[in-house]
Design a protein around this motif. Structure first.
Motif, PDB file in Angstrom:
ATOM      1  N   LEU A  84     -33.688  47.933  15.096  1.00 13.71           N
ATOM      2  CA  LEU A  84     -33.559  46.618  14.473  1.00 13.71           C
ATOM      3  C   LEU A  84     -34.331  46.548  13.154  1.00 13.71           C
ATOM      4  O   LEU A  84     -33.856  45.947  12.184  1.00 13.71           O
ATOM      5  N   THR A 104     -31.864  41.918  22.643  1.00 12.42           N
ATOM      6  CA  THR A 104     -30.839  42.050  21.604  1.00 12.42           C
ATOM      7  C   THR A 104     -29.954  40.809  21.563  1.00 12.42           C
ATOM      8  O   THR A 104     -29.639  40.292  20.485  1.00 12.42           O
ATOM      9  N   ARG A 107     -31.543  37.959  19.870  1.00 17.45           N
ATOM     10  CA  ARG A 107     -31.530  38.121  18.410  1.00 17.45           C
ATOM     11  C   ARG A 107     -30.139  37.884  17.828  1.00 17.45           C
ATOM     12  O   ARG A 107     -29.941  38.002  16.631  1.00 17.45           O
TER      13      ARG A 107
END
Length: 216
Positions: A84, A104, A107
């Protein structure tokens, strides 16, 4: 609407193939990526066990803004953080790790976690996977995809492992929303010979096999 930094589903569905780049140097990956894009393929995964993977992801993001550049073989939170921070636009895992998937998803970055059994596939989907990477697909085959989608038809499946030019269409006929392809897509001999014209034609032929399933 996708921004320059976000994953483009529009580009993905123009060629729903995730190309898997593993253990190649940057000076080889650059021309491959150019040829890949020229052939109308837009989603490329750099595995985190490739030497210098974070740097490669970061550079490809800058040099190929029209591509979806992601990280594969993400197995730990450390792998995920490195990916990331490098700017990976999507994440692919070979295994199912709850922390990696949920972080994930939080995000708002697409993740394709690896799963094998119906229970794992359903679990990955329930945690928010964008699609579930059925791996290794070569051991399970096209019938397995059909069998899973009969009761779990809301789940998006991305078979990976053993997908080739010869069988790619059958996976889409079975209901897959995409496939992951490594060595059968990134022809080792053509790459070693730097025969990028032939590699371009190879990419175009594979994409042509699924023309009926491409959203223009």
């Amino acid at each position: 609407m996708a921004t320059d930094s976000s994953f483009s589903w529009e580009r993905y569905y123009q060629a729903p193939i995730v190309g898997i780049v593993r253990s190649l140097p940057l000076d080889t990956i650059r021309p491959i990526t150019q040829v890949y894009q020229d052939a109308g393929l837009f989603t490329l995964e750099i595995t985190m066990n490739t030497p210098g993977a974070p740097k490669i992801i970061s550079l490809l993001r800058k040099e190929f803004p029209g591509m979806n550049i992601g990280a594969g073989t993400v197995c730990t939170m450390n792998d995920l953080t490195l990916a990331l921070n490098a700017g990976a636009q999507f994440i692919v895992t070979p295994i199912l790790d709850e922390r990696v998937v949920k972080h994930t998803v939080a995000r708002q970055i697409p993740i394709f976690p690896g799963a094998y059994s119906p229970t794992e596939i359903h679990q990955a989907w329930s945690w928010g996977a964008a699609a579930v990477k059925v791996f290794p697909a070569t051991q399970l085959g096209v019938q397995f995809i059909k069998d899973i989608l009969a009761p779990l038809n809301q789940i998006k499946l991305l078979p990976t492992g053993g997908v080739s030019q010869e069988n790619i269409r059958s996976f889409f006929v079975a209901g897959a929303v995409g496939v992951g392809m490594g060595s059968s897509l990134l022809d080792k001999q053509l790459i070693e010979e730097k025969d990028f014209d032939s590699l371009n034609q190879h990419f175009i032929k594979i994409k042509g096999e699924i023309q009926d399933f491409i959203q223009s």
